[in-house]
Design a protein around this motif. Structure first.
Motif, PDB file in Angstrom:
ATOM      1  N   LEU A  83       3.458   6.032  -5.429  1.00  0.00           N
ATOM      2  CA  LEU A  83       3.231   6.289  -6.851  1.00  0.00           C
ATOM      3  C   LEU A  83       2.025   7.196  -7.100  1.00  0.00           C
ATOM      4  CD1 LEU A  83       3.792   2.693  -8.281  1.00  0.00           C
ATOM      5  CD2 LEU A  83       5.416   4.605  -8.259  1.00  0.00           C
ATOM      6  N   ASN A  84       1.266   7.513  -6.036  1.00  0.00           N
ATOM      7  CA  ASN A  84       0.067   8.341  -6.149  1.00  0.00           C
ATOM      8  C   ASN A  84      -0.962   7.701  -7.081  1.00  0.00           C
ATOM      9  OD1 ASN A  84      -1.626  10.415  -5.583  1.00  0.00           O
ATOM     10  ND2 ASN A  84      -0.610  11.921  -6.898  1.00  0.00           N
ATOM     11  N   ASP A  85      -1.098   6.373  -6.966  1.00  0.00           N
ATOM     12  CA  ASP A  85      -2.015   5.612  -7.810  1.00  0.00           C
ATOM     13  C   ASP A  85      -3.234   5.234  -6.967  1.00  0.00           C
ATOM     14  OD1 ASP A  85      -3.296   3.999  -9.582  1.00  0.00           O
ATOM     15  OD2 ASP A  85      -1.535   2.800 -10.115  1.00  0.00           O
ATOM     16  N   ASP A  86      -4.306   6.019  -7.075  1.00  0.00           N
ATOM     17  CA  ASP A  86      -5.466   5.753  -6.220  1.00  0.00           C
ATOM     18  C   ASP A  86      -6.177   4.467  -6.608  1.00  0.00           C
ATOM     19  OD1 ASP A  86      -6.206   6.773  -8.635  1.00  0.00           O
ATOM     20  OD2 ASP A  86      -7.920   7.908  -7.866  1.00  0.00           O
ATOM     21  N   GLN A  87      -6.178   4.145  -7.928  1.00  0.00           N
ATOM     22  CA  GLN A  87      -6.830   2.909  -8.351  1.00  0.00           C
ATOM     23  C   GLN A  87      -6.130   1.690  -7.768  1.00  0.00           C
ATOM     24  OE1 GLN A  87      -9.575   2.448 -10.054  1.00  0.00           O
ATOM     25  NE2 GLN A  87      -9.991   4.629 -10.287  1.00  0.00           N
ATOM     26  N   LYS A  88      -4.817   1.747  -7.729  1.00  0.00           N
ATOM     27  CA  LYS A  88      -4.050   0.621  -7.202  1.00  0.00           C
ATOM     28  C   LYS A  88      -4.299   0.456  -5.706  1.00  0.00           C
ATOM     29  CE  LYS A  88       0.564  -1.392  -7.671  1.00  0.00           C
ATOM     30  NZ  LYS A  88       1.951  -1.152  -8.113  1.00  0.00           N
ATOM     31  N   VAL A  89      -4.355   1.570  -4.978  1.00  0.00           N
ATOM     32  CA  VAL A  89      -4.621   1.507  -3.539  1.00  0.00           C
ATOM     33  C   VAL A  89      -6.000   0.924  -3.280  1.00  0.00           C
ATOM     34  CG1 VAL A  89      -4.964   2.889  -1.462  1.00  0.00           C
ATOM     35  CG2 VAL A  89      -3.064   3.398  -2.976  1.00  0.00           C
ATOM     36  N   ARG A  90      -6.996   1.463  -4.011  1.00  0.00           N
ATOM     37  CA  ARG A  90      -8.363   0.987  -3.804  1.00  0.00           C
ATOM     38  C   ARG A  90      -8.497  -0.490  -4.163  1.00  0.00           C
ATOM     39  NH1 ARG A  90     -10.748   4.375  -6.858  1.00  0.00           N
ATOM     40  NH2 ARG A  90     -11.344   5.905  -5.274  1.00  0.00           N
ATOM     41  N   SER A  91      -7.901  -0.868  -5.284  1.00  0.00           N
ATOM     42  CA  SER A  91      -8.005  -2.257  -5.722  1.00  0.00           C
ATOM     43  C   SER A  91      -7.328  -3.202  -4.739  1.00  0.00           C
ATOM     44  CB  SER A  91      -7.376  -2.398  -7.106  1.00  0.00           C
ATOM     45  OG  SER A  91      -7.381  -3.742  -7.506  1.00  0.00           O
ATOM     46  N   LEU A  92      -6.131  -2.816  -4.249  1.00  0.00           N
ATOM     47  CA  LEU A  92      -5.411  -3.685  -3.313  1.00  0.00           C
ATOM     48  C   LEU A  92      -6.178  -3.842  -2.002  1.00  0.00           C
ATOM     49  CD1 LEU A  92      -2.938  -5.313  -2.510  1.00  0.00           C
ATOM     50  CD2 LEU A  92      -1.829  -3.204  -1.804  1.00  0.00           C
ATOM     51  N   LEU A  93      -6.676  -2.746  -1.455  1.00  0.00           N
ATOM     52  CA  LEU A  93      -7.399  -2.831  -0.189  1.00  0.00           C
ATOM     53  C   LEU A  93      -8.691  -3.626  -0.346  1.00  0.00           C
ATOM     54  CD1 LEU A  93      -6.879   0.784   1.162  1.00  0.00           C
ATOM     55  CD2 LEU A  93      -5.877  -1.296   2.051  1.00  0.00           C
ATOM     56  N   THR A  94      -9.404  -3.407  -1.452  1.00  0.00           N
ATOM     57  CA  THR A  94     -10.638  -4.168  -1.686  1.00  0.00           C
ATOM     58  C   THR A  94     -10.355  -5.652  -1.834  1.00  0.00           C
ATOM     59  OG1 THR A  94     -11.562  -2.235  -2.795  1.00  0.00           O
ATOM     60  CG2 THR A  94     -12.656  -4.346  -3.166  1.00  0.00           C
ATOM     61  N   SER A  95      -9.334  -5.988  -2.608  1.00  0.00           N
ATOM     62  CA  SER A  95      -8.983  -7.401  -2.794  1.00  0.00           C
ATOM     63  C   SER A  95      -8.550  -8.027  -1.482  1.00  0.00           C
ATOM     64  CB  SER A  95      -7.863  -7.521  -3.830  1.00  0.00           C
ATOM     65  OG  SER A  95      -8.254  -6.964  -5.055  1.00  0.00           O
ATOM     66  N   THR A  96      -7.823  -7.268  -0.679  1.00  0.00           N
ATOM     67  CA  THR A  96      -7.379  -7.792   0.618  1.00  0.00           C
ATOM     68  C   THR A  96      -8.564  -8.113   1.505  1.00  0.00           C
ATOM     69  OG1 THR A  96      -5.322  -6.517   0.478  1.00  0.00           O
ATOM     70  CG2 THR A  96      -6.005  -7.291   2.655  1.00  0.00           C
ATOM     71  N   ILE A  97      -9.488  -7.166   1.624  1.00  0.00           N
ATOM     72  CA  ILE A  97     -10.649  -7.382   2.487  1.00  0.00           C
ATOM     73  C   ILE A  97     -11.494  -8.539   1.979  1.00  0.00           C
ATOM     74  CG2 ILE A  97     -12.797  -6.326   3.279  1.00  0.00           C
ATOM     75  CD1 ILE A  97     -11.238  -3.615   3.198  1.00  0.00           C
ATOM     76  N   ASN A  98     -11.729  -8.596   0.674  1.00  0.00           N
ATOM     77  CA  ASN A  98     -12.517  -9.695   0.106  1.00  0.00           C
ATOM     78  C   ASN A  98     -11.808 -11.030   0.276  1.00  0.00           C
ATOM     79  OD1 ASN A  98     -14.522  -7.945  -0.665  1.00  0.00           O
ATOM     80  ND2 ASN A  98     -13.710  -7.634  -2.721  1.00  0.00           N
ATOM     81  N   GLY A  99     -10.482 -11.031   0.148  1.00  0.00           N
ATOM     82  CA  GLY A  99      -9.732 -12.269   0.337  1.00  0.00           C
ATOM     83  C   GLY A  99      -9.832 -12.786   1.754  1.00  0.00           C
ATOM     84  N   VAL A 125       0.837  -1.198   0.000  1.00  0.00           N
ATOM     85  CA  VAL A 125       0.000   0.000   0.000  1.00  0.00           C
ATOM     86  C   VAL A 125       0.871   1.248   0.000  1.00  0.00           C
ATOM     87  CG1 VAL A 125      -1.657   1.310   1.379  1.00  0.00           C
ATOM     88  CG2 VAL A 125      -1.979  -1.132   1.057  1.00  0.00           C
ATOM     89  N   ARG A 126       1.970   1.217   0.746  1.00  0.00           N
ATOM     90  CA  ARG A 126       2.882   2.368   0.784  1.00  0.00           C
ATOM     91  C   ARG A 126       3.441   2.676  -0.591  1.00  0.00           C
ATOM     92  NH1 ARG A 126       7.773   2.850   3.563  1.00  0.00           N
ATOM     93  NH2 ARG A 126       7.616   4.949   2.743  1.00  0.00           N
ATOM     94  N   HIS A 127       3.798   1.621  -1.310  1.00  0.00           N
ATOM     95  CA  HIS A 127       4.361   1.857  -2.646  1.00  0.00           C
ATOM     96  C   HIS A 127       3.307   2.451  -3.570  1.00  0.00           C
ATOM     97  CE1 HIS A 127       5.910   0.783  -6.694  1.00  0.00           C
ATOM     98  NE2 HIS A 127       7.062   1.158  -6.143  1.00  0.00           N
ATOM     99  N   ALA A 128       2.063   1.927  -3.481  1.00  0.00           N
ATOM    100  CA  ALA A 128       0.990   2.497  -4.302  1.00  0.00           C
ATOM    101  C   ALA A 128       0.734   3.956  -3.916  1.00  0.00           C
ATOM    102  CB  ALA A 128      -0.289   1.660  -4.147  1.00  0.00           C
ATOM    103  N   ASP A 129       0.826   4.254  -2.622  1.00  0.00           N
ATOM    104  CA  ASP A 129       0.692   5.643  -2.174  1.00  0.00           C
ATOM    105  C   ASP A 129       1.851   6.496  -2.678  1.00  0.00           C
ATOM    106  OD1 ASP A 129      -0.404   7.730  -0.160  1.00  0.00           O
ATOM    107  OD2 ASP A 129       1.712   7.503   0.370  1.00  0.00           O
TER     108      ASP A 129
END
Length: 1877
Positions: free
Chosen positions: A1545-1561, A1539-1543
């Motif tokens: 890179l200032n990539d909001d889609q990557k942050v949102r996608s990673l957190l959503t996938s994590t919670i769903n997983g 998440v830090r790396h996505a932050d």
């Protein structure tokens, strides 16, 4: 042992009594064989002679020991007979308030006539899954046993509930059905269990009525079959009814009522929908006023009517059908008011336009003329003609009543049919449990056809019951392999044959009914001729020829023959039925559509009739069969239905419930012995006892027998084989071997043998007790004697002391006299002595002087001689010593020279070896180190001495200075003394002068003194007055100060109390809010999982996947719906692509569903508005309470409450919407039958899905708007407040400085307050007139501006990035150049290296200087600052260079010293080494270590690798390997670094996608393996760690306090993930609740066995004689759980959580919850188990609790609050052990048991059961005293604790000290595609 031997002195027996049925008495002397009279003493102290029967000589029954009284199972009694059963039931019912008791396989239920709190859902949960013998008797235990046997044996079950009217049959059956509905649930979503329960109020309203014995008496029998599927969930039900009492419709006895439904209708007559029925008061109608008691106390008929209608709606009876039912019932009431007038003796008429008949015809839709005609006439048919004959008034009234009864019976049948249709299931029934609620044996003063049928049914049921009991006894004996002897039991087959066999009573009755002139008298004569004197069970009364007597199994019953024939025929006139069939009212015609024309010769208007099983459709009748079937009499139909019922019961496993009515007056907990015995004889309980007593009623396992009667054995009798040990003991104790039998696992005893063994055991224990008492009493007497002896000695001591003091006084006086005499005599003698002594001394002195002088001369001569001898002897000794010393030294030199030569040779040899050189070198180094250490120590000592010396010098100097000052002071004093002498002389001269003046002033002084005295008196008076005033003022001041102080103290105390109360209330509110919020989360997660499962099922049912395309599941949480919009929309968009093309038949349904979904948008708008209003209200509350609670309350609490309440409201709305969606989808699936309609891909289906996607998009947009508006309002509030405060504060200061008067300041303050309030109100009126929309538009414009600014910043950022890349390239080149120079320097000699490095540094600095000169040519100030920093750097380098030079010099000196030593050693060594031995060693190359890369604590991955990351790190991860081998919380750290790396890179889609996938997983893993404790614990700890990481590195100051500077550098820079933190917090709450459920499932089977049943302290608790429902043994077997099992499991839980790195505070909360479950389950079972409430069990529980507390201490968890959760259990155990007799004991109990409710305390006291005869029961008066003392206590009336309660969980912030850059990713995780950054 013979029975007569038990009748010894003090033995207690039962004797018959006319009032109390049986009385207890005590034998006054032993009974001897042949005695005709027994001497007895009653309990009230009266002596009695009891005469034995001379024929039978039967002794009175013996009374059981007190220890056996009050047993749960009557078969546990040693003496099984009627008085023992009656007494046991009475003790349990009256003393212990227990209404249920087992009697073998029968549950005896006594009606308490009072509502008891023992039927709640908590009680159901407590009995669920328990063995029948492990809990106290209860209807739920019978229901659970039936349910378990159905599942275990794959066999249908029946529960047969019987008893008198008012005994509680209906209630028992209702509770049994409620238990099944609660425990099993339903297989579908149609809520079948609710429908089954809803059938009860309907059937009670149309089938129950008030009688003299019961306010809610069932006037029909019913058998309800509850159907279950293969998973044993309720799928449906079916009802059969028997013998509805139709006569009650038209006639009620005194103090009785008609059926409830009529009174409910009359009570609801004012309702608008009932206006057309033209109803009134119940006293207006003839059919409802005959009993004279239209109202039941405590019952509101209007409310009951609402419940009935609600139940009808639930069961699918439409409103139109309900109104039709009420219309028919109202018509029956109006029909009863129809009156007739006689024209003559044989005819009658109805008045013209008779109002009741008119209303009846209007309601029924029939013609008035026809109905009035056929009510007064009848049709007679002969072979050739048909006649219409008028009937008399009496016949017309009977015909009217018969019609009313027939209509009601058909309506009853119709309602039952529709109830069965509603309860019918389309799913195949796998098994069923039947509940039979049927009337018990009845006998009245006048018994007719109804009682005959009822008693006939009870004879059949009793026969089935006896056979079942006999069969169970036989199976038990065969199972234990003991000799089987036939038990003689009462067989009622002859009585059944008398009733139903050929030429039996029913056959003769049917035959008489067929006769044209048959009558009751002729039928009675036939009975007498057929059965009298031929059947022993049939008798004729002496005084009557119209009655007969049958000997039933319960009692003799006399039946009156009058009315038997008419009731058996039961017919209505055909013409009246035809009129009703021609009705325009459709429902009325339906009631009679299947009915054929009844025969005019059949029966009468009164009596009960049978209703067959309505749910089973009959087969098609053959032509001509209908009339034959209809002509069957009531008796014949009842016999057939009874045979069908018996076939059903015989095909099932029966369970029996016998309901007993304790009194006829409905008094609560009042026991009438006569009525109870009558019912016990009638219901078969005593027959069960008799069958049990005929065999071997008492049964013990060998282990239980050994544990109970171990006291009767000696140590040598105890063998390893328990069976043989028990055999040996019984052969000694019981000589008659027929009195017991040994089975495989049990010992079987005849009746009375256990009492004999108990007597022997009690005698043995009594002897032991006497011995203990003897010893204790001896000890007490010895103690008393010693105390008395000590007291006597004390008295003697004081007396002797007094005497001694008197004697001492005498002695002192005597001694004083003697002393005076002594001194007088001494004076005389001393005077004479002194004269003699003086003369003697003179003589002695002269003589002693002469002797001394002579002695001195002699000693002087001897001393000189000794000195001469000493000198001579010393010279001689020294000469001799020097000679010997010289010789010894010469010998030593010779020897040492020889040894030195040898040592020199060895040293030369050793010097040539390398090892010697090394040893010397080591030694030298060690010596150098030692010398260095010694030098350091000496320097330290020198310093310390130097310090001491300086301190001494200073002290010496100070002392000398003091002495000098003293000397000078003395000199000065001398000079002053001289001067003083001179002054003295001068003063003496002045004194003479002053004396003269003194005489003059004395005269003046006298005058002045006189004046002064006067003035002094005046001033003293004035001062006294002033002092008095001053004291008064001081007192007033002190009082005022004290008053002010008290007021201030009271105010502070009240404020503190209010503050404490408010804080406590706020904390409670916060905990309640958290609990509600967490419960909502739990419910939401359950609904979400259910929704996902249903969606998967729907997709599996309706979708056909295309080849090559595989659907992936999506499990999004509800909380993510606010953030993860894109994933949901894409999922909805992908759904139509997976469907196939089909037909268009689903369009209407889809459009309706779409319209419903469209309403959701408007609902969301309303929700947005309500949320806005709620937000305004919360802000207003926060502003009001801010000034008051700002200092005391933490600032974040209000915000938490507001946020949690808002979140809760959102979740509630989401839950409601999800439920609505689920129901709509379900209805849509269930209502469609054809596959084409539900086929996917149809145009209607696609339209619906498109609309769904658009609705979901609009929903997401609305949610975004709501969130934006909330944030905007909060920001505006925060912006307005500081601005206002700053401006207001400055203005206020200026104005206050200008104001001088206090009034002006006060007025200004009030005005300012009003303006502030007005501004606050204006602020809260912001939302009016659409201002929020303007704010929203403004936000859009600001967003556009921000986007433009963002683009400009992005351009500048790109430019800076290019410049930085150029600098990086130059630095790389510089780095390469530096490495080349370093390699070159390493090849140079050391001196040259330093010079080369210096030159290189100088050139580098000059280049930098030139570069920066060019760079800062335009800005001289920057260049100047650069030069200053450069100079500082050069100075630092110079200082470092000097330090290095110093260290180099020191090292060079040390090297020189070592080099010298090594050179000397090498010279000696090289002399011994030849040149050929020297070998050139290769020079090892020097490795230059590369400096490690400085990592930033981030992990880089590609967007395509995200599924692989989630799969490897979450889905496929095994917790055990991670917990053992890796650092705790590693997955959380890895995810956060990603998440830090996505932050970064200032990539909001990557942050949102990673957190959503994590919670769903995580959700997917826990859904798949949610019952694995390790998995749930692992992800709970990792979720919490992930949450803590998001907080720790969020950049908020509150979370950065414990960070290192390096950790602060790693904070997130671009995104604020506060909302995702809330999502993760919700997820953690769900995981915690799942963890608690897993804990509970694992611990639940262990708790009762380990905490209650297992004997941790062996031998403390005795085993009482068990009954048929034998409990689980307390002796630990291999399969049972013990306390050690619980502690081992707790250790496992704790170690797993610690291995997973769970937060300590969270572990404490888990442990607290675990201990709460343990305590609650244990206490609940204790409150439901009478055998566990004893003194010894209290000791066991306290010991077990102490072990749990010890475990808490070992784990350092005493401050977790877990011990406090066990407080109710601890107090219950203490309550079992404390004394329970006096008022002081009651007061102590009330103060001690503050954690128990009043109901729990009273329940424990009621259940308290002594295990041994030496313990005493708790008296009723003591329990009443406890209740009186606790009546003011306000606590919950609930009996059991809520074992399912989960405490609200919190996640305190716990930062990690682990540095992210140090974390290594192991290869075992399979994350090679991730790289560290």
């Amino acid at each position: 042992m013979a029975a007569s031997e038990l009748y010894t002195k003090y033995a207690r027996v039962w004797i018959p009594d006319p009032e109390e049925v049986w009385k207890s008495a005590e034998l006054l002397k032993d009974y001897k064989q042949g005695d005709k009279v027994i001497q007895l003493r009653l309990e009230e102290g009266k002596d009695l002679e009891y005469c034995l029967d001379p024929k039978t000589k039967e002794l009175p029954p013996l009374r059981n020991p007190d220890i056996l009284v009050g047993e749960n199972d009557l078969t546990a009694l040693s003496y099984l007979h009627e008085p023992a059963v009656l007494h046991n039931l009475k003790v349990r019912f009256i003393d212990s308030k227990l209404i249920y008791t087992y009697c073998g396989i029968v549950l005896v239920a006594i009606n308490p006539y009072e509502q008891l709190p023992i039927y709640g859902e908590d009680i159901i949960n407590a009995y669920s899954g328990q063995n029948m013998g492990d809990m106290d008797p209860h209807i739920f235990a019978v229901a659970e046993e039936a349910y378990k046997q159905m599942a275990r044996d794959e066999r249908n079950q029946s529960i047969i509930v019987s008893g008198e009217s008012g005994a509680g049959k209906t209630v028992s059956a209702k509770y049994a059905m409620r238990y099944f509905a609660t425990v099993s649930g339903s297989a579908s979503e149609a809520n079948v269990e609710e429908k089954v329960l809803a059938s009860n109020p309907i059937m009670e309203s149309i089938g129950n009525a008030k009688t003299t014995r019961n306010d809610n008496s069932s006037r029909f029998g019913k058998y309800i079959e509850i159907g279950f599927d293969k998973r044993y969930r309720i799928i449906g039900a079916n009802m059969r009814t028997y013998l509805l009492e139709k006569s009650r419709v038209v006639f009620q006895a005194e103090e009785e009522r008609n059926y409830h439904i009529f009174y409910q209708l009359c009570a609801s007559a004012a309702l608008p929908e009932f206006k057309t029925l033209r109803l009134g008061n119940a006293n207006y109608f003839h059919y409802t006023k005959q009993g004279g008691s239209p109202v039941i106390d405590g019952i509101d008929d209007a409310k009951e009517m609402a419940h009935t209608r609600q139940a009808c709606t639930l069961l699918g009876i439409s409103d139109s059908h309900q109104m039709g039912i009420f219309r028919i019932l109202a018509g029956i009431l109006h029909l009863g008011n129809v009156g007739f007038t006689s024209r003559d003796a044989d005819s009658c008429t109805i008045p013209h336009k008779h109002e009741p008949l008119t209303i009846f015809c209007d309601l029924m839709g029939v013609e008035y003329q026809e109905m009035s005609h056929w009510l007064c006439h009848r049709k007679l048919a002969t072979a050739s003609e048909t006649y219409i004959k008028p009937i008399s008034k009496l016949q017309a009234i009977n015909a009217r009543d018969a019609l009313a009864k027939h209509i009601y019976a058909n309506l009853f049948n119709w309602i039952v049919d529709h109830v069965n249709k509603a309860l019918h299931s389309t799913v195949k029934q796998h098994s069923f449990i039947g509940v039979l609620d049927i009337y018990g044996f009845e006998t009245f003063e006048i018994n007719s056809f109804e009682q005959f049928c009822i008693n006939y049914a009870n004879e059949k049921l009793q026969q089935q019951f006896n056979m079942h009991v006999f069969k169970l006894e036989q199976e038990e004996y065969m199972k234990e392999q003991i000799p089987w002897t036939l038990i003689d039991f009462y067989d009622n087959q002859p009585c059944i044959n008398l009733i139903e066999a050929k030429l039996g009573i029913l056959d003769l009755l049917d035959e008489e009914c067929k006769m044209p002139k048959g009558s009751d008298d002729s039928w009675a004569q036939k009975l007498y001729n057929t059965h009298l004197k031929k059947c022993a069970l049939f008798e004729k009364p002496r005084m009557s020829n119209k009655a007969f007597i049958i000997q039933h199994f319960a009692d003799k019953v006399e039946y009156q023959c009058e009315g038997f024939l008419e009731k058996n025929k039961d017919t209505v006139y055909d013409e009246q039925i035809k009129v009703l069939k021609s009705s325009k009212f459709k429902m009325l015609s339906e009631l009679f559509q299947d009915e054929k024309t009844p025969s005019p010769t059949s029966a009468t208007p009164s009596g009960r009739t049978l209703l067959s099983r309505t749910a089973v459709k009959p087969a098609k009748a053959r032509p001509g069969q209908a009339n034959k079937e209809h002509k069957k009499t009531v008796g014949h139909q009842f016999r057939n239905s009874l045979h069908l019922l018996m076939e059903t019961l015989n095909a099932t496993t029966p369970h029996y419930v016998r309901c007993i009515k304790p009194n006829d007056f409905k008094f609560p907990f009042t026991f009438d012995e006569k009525r109870a015995v009558q019912q016990l004889r009638a219901c078969g309980v005593l027959e069960t006892i008799r069958i049990s007593a005929a065999g071997f009623p008492s049964r013990w396992t060998y282990q239980e027998f050994f544990s109970r009667y171990r006291v009767l054995m000696k140590q040598k009798d105890v063998l390893s084989d328990r069976k043989q040990t028990c055999k040996n003991l019984l052969e000694k104790l019981i000589l008659d071997k027929d009195k017991y039998q040994f089975g495989k696992t049990k010992i079987f005893f005849r009746a009375g043998q256990v009492a004999y063994l108990e007597k022997i055991r009690a005698d043995k224990l009594r002897v032991a007790c006497i011995r203990i008492q003897k010893t204790i009493r001896g000890w007490l007497m010895r103690k008393k004697y010693l105390r008395m002896r000590k007291a006597a000695i004390t008295v003697q001591r004081y007396v002797r002391g007094y005497q001694a003091r008197c004697y001492a006084k005498f002695l002192r006086r005597t001694r004083a006299a003697i002393l005076i005499q002594k001194f007088q005599r001494m004076y005389v003698v001393r005077k004479r002595y002194h004269l003699m002594r003086a003369a003697t001394i003179v003589l002695q002195s002269h003589l002693r002087g002469y002797i001394a002088r002579n002695k001195y001369q002699r000693m002087l001569r001897e001393h000189k001689a000794i000195i001469i001898q000493k000198r001579v002897r010393g010279w001689l000794a020294r000469v001799r010593y020097r000679r010997s010393l010289k010789a010894i030294v010469y010998l030593q030199c010779c020897y040492r020279r020889m040894m030195a030569k040898r040592e020199l040779k060895k040293l030369k040899i050793e010097a040539r070896s390398v090892e010697r050189y090394k040893k010397l070198n080591i030694g030298m180094e060690n010596k150098i180190m030692q010398l260095q250490r010694k030098v350091d120590e000496q320097s330290k000592d020198y310093k310390s001495l130097l310090e001491k010396l300086t301190s001494l010098e200073t002290t010496y100097n100070t002392e000398t200075e003091k002495l000098r000052s003293d000397v000078e002071r003395l000199r000065m004093s001398e000079e002053e003394a001289k001067n003083a002498m001179n002054r003295v002389n001068m003063l003496q001269e002045e004194i003479t002068k002053l004396r003269k003046e003194l005489h003059q002033t004395q005269s003046e002084k006298k005058t002045i003194e006189e004046w002064a005295d006067k003035y002094k008196q005046e001033t003293e008076q004035l001062l006294s007055e002033l002092k008095e005033q001053n004291t008064l003022l001081k007192k007033e001041k002190e009082e005022l100060n004290r008053h002010i102080h008290d007021q201030a103290k009271e105010m502070t105390e009240t404020m503190e109390k209010k503050l404490v109360e408010e804080t406590k209330q706020l904390e409670l509110d916060l905990n309640d809010e958290r609990l509600r919020y967490q419960n909502l989360l739990n419910e939401f997660s359950r609904l979400e999982e259910r929704y996902d499962d249903l969606r998967d099922e729907v997709n599996l049912m309706v979708s056909i996947p295309k080849p090559g395309h595989k659907r992936t599941d999506s499990t999004h949480s509800s909380n993510e719906s606010e953030y993860t919009f894109s994933s949901e929309i894409t999922e909805m968009e992908d759904l139509p692509l997976r469907m196939e093309e089909p037909s268009e038949k689903k369009a209407p349904l889809d459009m309706s569903l779409f319209l419903k979904l469209q309403k959701r948008v408007t609902e969301l708008e309303q929700e947005k508005q309500s949320l806005q209003d709620e937000l305004d209200r919360k802000e207003e509350q926060a502003l009001r309470t801010k000034t008051r609670e700002e200092e005391e309350r933490p600032p974040m609490r209000g915000a938490e409450l507001e946020y949690e309440s808002l979140k809760r409201q959102e979740l509630e709305s989401e839950n409601k919407k999800l439920k609505n969606e689920l129901n709509e989808l379900q209805k849509a699936l269930l209502e469609k039958s054809s596959p084409e309609v539900t086929a996917p891909g149809s145009p209607a289906y696609r339209v619906l899905l498109d609309q769904l996607t658009s609705v979901s998009e609009e929903l997401d947009v609305r949610k975004e708007e709501v969130l934006i508006l909330r944030s905007q309002l909060v920001s505006q509030k925060e912006a307005i407040q500081p601005k206002n405060t700053m401006t207001d504060s400055t203005i206020l200061l200026e104005d206050v400085q200008k104001m001088k008067d206090k009034g002006e300041i006060a007025q200004a303050y009030i005005g300012l307050k009003e303006t502030n309030r007005q501004s606050l109100q204006d602020y809260h009126m912001l939302n009016e007139d659409g201002e929020l929309w303007l704010v929203y538009e403004g936000l859009k414009q600001t967003n556009r501006l921000l986007e433009s600014q963002l683009q400009s910043q992005k351009k500048s950022h790109d430019n800076e990035l290019e410049a930085l890349r150029g600098e990086i390239q130059s630095l790389k080149e510089e780095n390469n150049r530096q490495q080349q120079l370093l390699a070159q320097n390493l090849q140079l000699p050391p001196e040259a290296r330093i010079e080369a490095s210096l030159q290189h540094e100088i050139t580098r600095l000059t280049n930098e200087n030139l570069f920066y000169e060019e760079l800062y040519a335009d800005d001289p100030m920057k260049y100047q600052s650069y030069r200053i920093s450069l100079y500082k750097r050069m100075i630092d380098l110079m200082e470092q260079l000097e330090k290095q030079d110093k260290t180099v010099r020191k090292l060079k000196k040390q090297l020189k010293v070592f080099a010298k030593k090594i050179g000397e050693l090498e010279v000696g060594q090289m002399e011994n080494i030849s040149p050929g031995q020297i070998i050139d060693e290769p020079i090892r190359p020097v490795n230059i270590p590369r400096k490690e890369k400085d990592f930033q604590g981030m992990l880089e991955y590609k967007k395509d690798d995200e599924p692989k990351l989630v799969k490897n790190l979450i889905l496929d991860l095994k917790p055990r390997g991670v917990a053992v081998n890796l650092i705790p919380g590693l997955p959380a750290y890895i995810l956060f670094m990603c998440v830090r790396h996505a932050d970064y890179l200032n990539d909001d889609q990557k942050v949102r996608s990673l957190l959503t996938s994590t919670i769903n997983g995580i959700k997917k893993v826990l859904k798949k393996r949610g019952d694995d404790f390790e998995m749930v614990s692992f992800w709970l700890s990792n979720t919490c760690r992930f949450l803590h990481c998001l907080k720790q590195y969020s950049g908020e100051e509150g979370f950065m306090k414990h960070n290192t500077p390096r950790q602060n550098d790693h904070c997130l820079t671009n995104f604020d993930l506060a909302e995702y933190r809330q999502v993760l917090s919700d997820l953690a709450i769900q995981i915690y609740q799942q963890l608690v459920r897993v804990l509970e499932n694992i611990l639940q089977p262990m708790i009762v066995s380990g905490m209650l049943e297992h004997e941790t302290i062996q031998g403390v608790s005795g085993v009482k004689p068990p009954g048929l429902r034998k409990r689980t043994s307390s002796i630990a077997d291999e399969g049972t759980y013990t306390l050690d099992s619980i502690i081992r499991q707790l250790n496992t839980f704790h170690s797993v959580m610690c291995q997973h790195g769970m937060d300590p505070e969270l572990i404490k909360q888990v442990v607290k919850q675990t201990f709460y479950i343990t305590g609650a389950v244990t206490l609940n079972n204790l409150l439901l188990r009478k055998d566990m409430c004893s003194w010894s069990k209290g000791m066991q529980i306290r010991y077990n609790v102490s072990q749990l507390e010890e475990w808490l201490r070992d784990k350092n968890l005493m401050n977790s609050g877990a011990k406090e959760t066990l407080e109710p259990l601890i107090q219950a155990a203490q309550l079992l052990q404390v004394k329970k007799k006096t008022d002081e004991d009651a007061e102590a109990i009330c103060s001690m048991c503050n954690a128990l409710t009043t109901a729990q305390i009273v329940k424990v006291l009621n259940l308290y059961t002594p295990v041994n005869e030496f313990e005493e029961r708790v008296s009723i008066s003591f329990i009443r005293t406890i209740q009186m003392r606790l009546r003011d206590r306000k606590d919950s009336p609930q009996l059991l604790m809520d074992a399912k309660h989960i405490f609200p969980v919190t996640f305190p912030f716990n930062p990690s000290s682990l540095a992210l850059e140090t974390i290594q990713i192991p290869a075992s995780l399979g994350l090679a595609f991730i790289s560290r950054v």
